[in-house]
Write an enzyme that holds these catalytic residues in place. Structure first.
Site, mmCIF file in Angstrom:
data_model
loop_
_atom_site.group_PDB
_atom_site.id
_atom_site.type_symbol
_atom_site.label_atom_id
_atom_site.label_comp_id
_atom_site.label_asym_id
_atom_site.label_seq_id
_atom_site.Cartn_x
_atom_site.Cartn_y
_atom_site.Cartn_z
ATOM 1 N N ASP A 1 0.820 -1.210 0.000
ATOM 2 C CA ASP A 1 0.000 0.000 0.000
ATOM 3 C C ASP A 1 0.854 1.260 0.000
ATOM 4 O OD1 ASP A 1 -2.033 1.871 0.402
ATOM 5 O OD2 ASP A 1 -2.172 1.472 2.559
ATOM 6 N N ASN B 1 3.172 1.792 7.404
ATOM 7 C CA ASN B 1 3.510 0.765 8.402
ATOM 8 C C ASN B 1 3.248 -0.634 7.858
ATOM 9 O OD1 ASN B 1 2.686 3.273 10.220
ATOM 10 N ND2 ASN B 1 3.921 1.901 11.488
ATOM 11 N N TYR C 1 -8.856 3.939 12.189
ATOM 12 C CA TYR C 1 -9.669 4.144 10.993
ATOM 13 C C TYR C 1 -10.958 4.807 11.446
ATOM 14 C CZ TYR C 1 -6.450 0.920 8.734
ATOM 15 O OH TYR C 1 -5.324 0.323 8.234
ATOM 16 N N SER D 1 0.065 4.221 2.789
ATOM 17 C CA SER D 1 0.347 4.181 4.226
ATOM 18 C C SER D 1 1.794 3.722 4.386
ATOM 19 C CB SER D 1 -0.621 3.231 4.950
ATOM 20 O OG SER D 1 -0.405 1.884 4.562
ATOM 21 N N ASP E 1 -1.867 5.814 -5.113
ATOM 22 C CA ASP E 1 -2.195 4.944 -3.983
ATOM 23 C C ASP E 1 -2.578 3.545 -4.461
ATOM 24 O OD1 ASP E 1 -3.067 3.728 -1.686
ATOM 25 O OD2 ASP E 1 -4.682 5.137 -1.268
ATOM 26 N N THR F 1 -5.837 1.717 -3.041
ATOM 27 C CA THR F 1 -7.182 2.172 -3.386
ATOM 28 C C THR F 1 -7.444 1.707 -4.807
ATOM 29 O OG1 THR F 1 -7.032 4.116 -1.973
ATOM 30 C CG2 THR F 1 -8.624 4.237 -3.752
ATOM 31 N N TRP G 1 1.896 -4.181 9.187
ATOM 32 C CA TRP G 1 1.261 -4.875 10.319
ATOM 33 C C TRP G 1 0.618 -6.174 9.868
ATOM 34 C CZ3 TRP G 1 -3.918 -5.970 10.055
ATOM 35 C CH2 TRP G 1 -4.738 -5.106 9.303
#
Ligand code: NAG
Ligand code: NAG
Ligand code: NAG
Ligand code: NAG
Length: 411
Positions: A98, A103, A141, A101, A282, A285, A105
């Site tokens: 992505d 990070n 979120y 963003s 992005d 998306t 996780w």
């Protein structure tokens, strides 16, 4: 005649050998991970609206406005993801790569939230390379959050292994509805300034550990590919020119958090819908998200309602959506930014009241995109949709045929 053929063949052999060697040398330095595509992905009006609402939650993180948000029920919009390993021995996860963003996780093995139960989880006690960190981690979120603790371990993908990557091990997923997602976690490829807890993103560690030749990665996404297992490629260390047509058009990143750049203008037919708007690239998306005023103008052009729905008969006479970047036109034909369902059409362009455009897969699926971290710039070029012709391009044949013709003329 025979001499000509012989010479031409020698020339051909020479050219092919030279080209083969050059191409192989350039491509040996690149590392690839194939990006998979959600098996039953189909853009529908329903998931367009669902995704708009999800994107609203994602970007709400950085906005002061409080938008009304509704929970999602459809996750088919999460289109692209790839396989990574964490720990020793490897524990495997599907993650969404992505660029919106920063990070990494994945769910932790002691997470009991519903979303964790049907996904792969990370068990730190089964990894000999796990290093404790323990700092609380959370990403909020609109309708909830993922939270847990930071851990560090080796992270592998595309044949490379990053040592000691810090990531979020998620123990609670509240109200986020990642339940039905095809992927287990997210691997953020935005800039460090966007990272929660100031964690160094994975790609920046790949670079500092000397694992890639240059601080560049690129995405080739198949917007409507037929194979689930080859939805595209994430290429680490550079770009593969066989996947795009012509040269890359570069544009500088104007704010190194998201991959944000400046557009010259955006038009549909002869109607200019925006000038000098910022936009971000992005990969997380799938739609194109426009600022509200620009969306309102587009919706009015098509007589569309607030969800982008309108009556339609055929798309053949609908003009391209044209995005002009650094004086170069990037054209998206109507069939890629509008979906037709019977007598109705739905725009794959939505709005969440941001002041910049979000260029998701509707754009990125048409244009190969190079994310140049070192020079803080983006490069775009039309995807080579005929990439099956790789290696036997017409010009290579002409290069051989032409000298033969010249030889004949001169003799
Ligand atoms: C990820 O890759 C590993 C190693 O090749 C493989 O065993 C595993 O099945 C893959 N996971 C998925 C979900 O494809
Ligand atoms: C993690 O792995 C350890 C060692 O194999 C095991 O005892 C433990 O039950 C696992 N934890 C969870 C939450 O699955
Ligand atoms: C999960 O394990 C981590 C690391 O051992 C611990 O810090 C955390 O409190 C545990 N969380 C839950 C919900 O059990
Ligand atoms: C995508 O694929 C479907 C089924 O193969 C086809 O009907 C549709 O026209 C394609 N869409 C685009 C934009 O090429």
């Amino acid at each position: 005649m025979a001499r000509c053929q012989l010479k031409a063949m020698a020339l051909l052999a020479g050219i092919l050998i030279c080209m083969g060697v050059a191409t192989q040398a350039a491509q040996a330095a690149l590392h690839r991970i194939s990006v998979q595509r959600a098996p039953n992905f189909k853009r529908t009006h329903k998931n367009i609206v669902a995704e708009r609402d999800f994107v609203q939650q994602k970007y709400r993180l950085n906005t002061a406005n409080g938008y009304p948000v509704e929970p999602l029920s459809n996750y088919d919009n999460f289109q692209y993801y790839g396989n990574i390993s964490i720990g020793t021995p490897a524990q495997y996860f599907l993650v969404q790569f992505d660029t919106g963003s920063s990070n990494l996780w994945v769910p932790a093995s002691n997470c009991s939230s519903t979303a964790c139960l049907d996904h792969q989880t990370y068990n730190l006690s089964q990894s000999s390379t796990f290093a404790a960190n323990g700092t609380p981690f959370s990403i909020t979120y609109g309708t909830g959050s993922v939270s847990g603790f930071l851990a560090a371990d080796n992270v592998g993908f595309a044949g490379l292994t990053v040592q000691g990557q810090t990531f979020g091990a998620v123990t609670t997923e509240q109200g986020t509805n990642f339940v039905d997602a095809y992927f287990d976690g997210i691997l953020g490829m935005g800039f460090p300034a966007l990272a929660a807890d100031g964690v160094t993103p994975t790609f920046q560690n790949l670079v500092s550990q000397g694992l890639v030749q240059s601080p560049v990665f690129s995405f080739f996404l198949r917007d409507n590919g037929s194979t689930v297992n080859y939805g595209g490629e994430l290429i680490l260390g550079g770009s593969d020119p066989s996947l795009y047509v012509g040269g890359l058009t570069y544009t500088n990143v104007i704010q190194a958090e998201y991959w944000k750049f400046q557009t010259d203008y955006i038009k549909i037919g002869s109607t200019i819908v925006s000038t000098y708007d910022a936009a971000i690239a992005d990969t997380g998306t799938s739609l194109i998200i426009a600022p509200l005023a620009e969306y309102t103008l587009i919706a009015a052009l098509f007589n569309a309602n607030s969800d982008g729905l309108f009556q339609c008969t055929s798309l053949s006479s609908v003009p391209d959506l044209v995005i002009v970047i650094n004086a170069v036109e990037f054209r998206i034909p109507a069939k890629y930014y509008i979906i037709q369902e019977g007598d109705y059409c739905a725009l794959s362009i939505q709005s969440i009241n941001q002041d910049f455009w979000i260029m998701g897969d509707v754009f990125l699926g048409r244009f190969y995109t190079e994310f140049d971290v070192g020079n803080q710039r983006l490069g775009f070029a039309p995807v080579n949709s005929a990439d099956s012709l790789r290696g036997t391009a017409l010009w290579k044949i002409l290069v051989v045929v032409l000298p033969c013709g010249m030889w004949k003329l001169m003799n």
